[in-house]
Design a protein around this motif. Structure first.
Motif, PDB file in Angstrom:
ATOM      1  N   PRO A   2       0.806  -1.222   0.000  1.00  0.00           N
ATOM      2  CA  PRO A   2       0.000   0.000   0.000  1.00  0.00           C
ATOM      3  C   PRO A   2       0.839   1.271   0.000  1.00  0.00           C
ATOM      4  CG  PRO A   2      -0.782  -1.541   1.664  1.00  0.00           C
ATOM      5  CD  PRO A   2       0.487  -2.086   1.125  1.00  0.00           C
ATOM      6  N   THR A   3       1.980   1.268   0.670  1.00  0.00           N
ATOM      7  CA  THR A   3       2.807   2.471   0.723  1.00  0.00           C
ATOM      8  C   THR A   3       3.316   2.831  -0.660  1.00  0.00           C
ATOM      9  OG1 THR A   3       3.474   1.841   2.938  1.00  0.00           O
ATOM     10  CG2 THR A   3       4.787   3.521   1.869  1.00  0.00           C
ATOM     11  N   ALA A   4       3.711   1.848  -1.438  1.00  0.00           N
ATOM     12  CA  ALA A   4       4.190   2.102  -2.793  1.00  0.00           C
ATOM     13  C   ALA A   4       3.072   2.668  -3.660  1.00  0.00           C
ATOM     14  CB  ALA A   4       4.754   0.823  -3.397  1.00  0.00           C
ATOM     15  N   ASN A   5       1.853   2.185  -3.460  1.00  0.00           N
ATOM     16  CA  ASN A   5       0.721   2.708  -4.232  1.00  0.00           C
ATOM     17  C   ASN A   5       0.474   4.174  -3.920  1.00  0.00           C
ATOM     18  OD1 ASN A   5       0.369   0.198  -5.392  1.00  0.00           O
ATOM     19  ND2 ASN A   5      -1.215  -0.424  -3.942  1.00  0.00           N
ATOM     20  N   TYR A   6       0.510   4.546  -2.642  1.00  0.00           N
ATOM     21  CA  TYR A   6       0.320   5.941  -2.272  1.00  0.00           C
ATOM     22  C   TYR A   6       1.455   6.801  -2.818  1.00  0.00           C
ATOM     23  CZ  TYR A   6      -3.690   5.357   0.792  1.00  0.00           C
ATOM     24  OH  TYR A   6      -4.933   5.124   1.271  1.00  0.00           O
ATOM     25  N   ARG A   7       2.667   6.280  -2.749  1.00  0.00           N
ATOM     26  CA  ARG A   7       3.815   7.041  -3.236  1.00  0.00           C
ATOM     27  C   ARG A   7       3.664   7.334  -4.729  1.00  0.00           C
ATOM     28  NH1 ARG A   7       8.270   3.669  -1.850  1.00  0.00           N
ATOM     29  NH2 ARG A   7       7.427   3.654   0.247  1.00  0.00           N
ATOM     30  N   SER A   8       3.278   6.331  -5.494  1.00  0.00           N
ATOM     31  CA  SER A   8       3.111   6.538  -6.933  1.00  0.00           C
ATOM     32  C   SER A   8       1.929   7.467  -7.215  1.00  0.00           C
ATOM     33  CB  SER A   8       2.944   5.208  -7.657  1.00  0.00           C
ATOM     34  OG  SER A   8       1.750   4.567  -7.261  1.00  0.00           O
ATOM     35  N   LEU A   9       0.884   7.365  -6.435  1.00  0.00           N
ATOM     36  CA  LEU A   9      -0.266   8.252  -6.610  1.00  0.00           C
ATOM     37  C   LEU A   9       0.108   9.699  -6.326  1.00  0.00           C
ATOM     38  CD1 LEU A   9      -3.372   8.652  -6.962  1.00  0.00           C
ATOM     39  CD2 LEU A   9      -3.505   8.422  -4.478  1.00  0.00           C
ATOM     40  N   ARG A  11       2.885  11.113  -6.628  1.00  0.00           N
ATOM     41  CA  ARG A  11       3.817  11.661  -7.620  1.00  0.00           C
ATOM     42  C   ARG A  11       3.095  12.206  -8.841  1.00  0.00           C
ATOM     43  NH1 ARG A  11       7.692   6.778  -6.873  1.00  0.00           N
ATOM     44  NH2 ARG A  11       8.972   7.546  -5.163  1.00  0.00           N
ATOM     45  N   THR A  12       1.830  11.872  -9.006  1.00  0.00           N
ATOM     46  CA  THR A  12       1.042  12.408 -10.110  1.00  0.00           C
ATOM     47  C   THR A  12       0.934  13.918  -9.947  1.00  0.00           C
ATOM     48  OG1 THR A  12      -0.239  10.366 -10.134  1.00  0.00           O
ATOM     49  CG2 THR A  12      -1.188  12.263 -11.279  1.00  0.00           C
TER      50      THR A  12
END
Length: 98
Positions: A2-9, A11-12
């Motif tokens: 989940p942390t990686a998903n938030y990080r990528s989100l 960065r948008t």
């Protein structure tokens, strides 16, 4: 993860500027629910009544939020915001007649 998903989100472009204030804005509703449960439990000594009050607040929030959203769409945030700020600053016992 989940942390990686938030990080990528986040960065948008523009996502962080929207996500962070929106998250902070929702803290008040969560804290109000928790505070209501603690308040009612301290006065009644039972979590059953506290849960009913917390649930009632959640239902009222779920029913009222779409109406507020319609007002925002129709009149804009500034005009609707004045009434919401005044109502939000009124203590909950006064709003509920208690």
């Amino acid at each position: 993860m989940p942390t990686a998903n938030y990080r990528s989100l986040l960065r948008t472009p523009g996502a962080a500027a929207f996500f962070l204030p929106a998250s902070l804005g929702r803290v008040g509703v969560a804290m109000t629910s928790l505070s209501l449960v603690r308040l009612v439990h301290s006065h009644t000594g039972t979590f059953a009544e506290a849960g009913l009050v917390g649930g009632g607040f959640a239902v009222a929030e779920a029913l009222g939020a779409p109406q507020v959203a319609r007002l925002v769409d129709r009149f804009g945030q500034t005009r609707r915001g004045v009434g919401a700020r005044l109502a939000g600053r009124t203590p909950i016992p006064l709003r509920s007649g208690g």
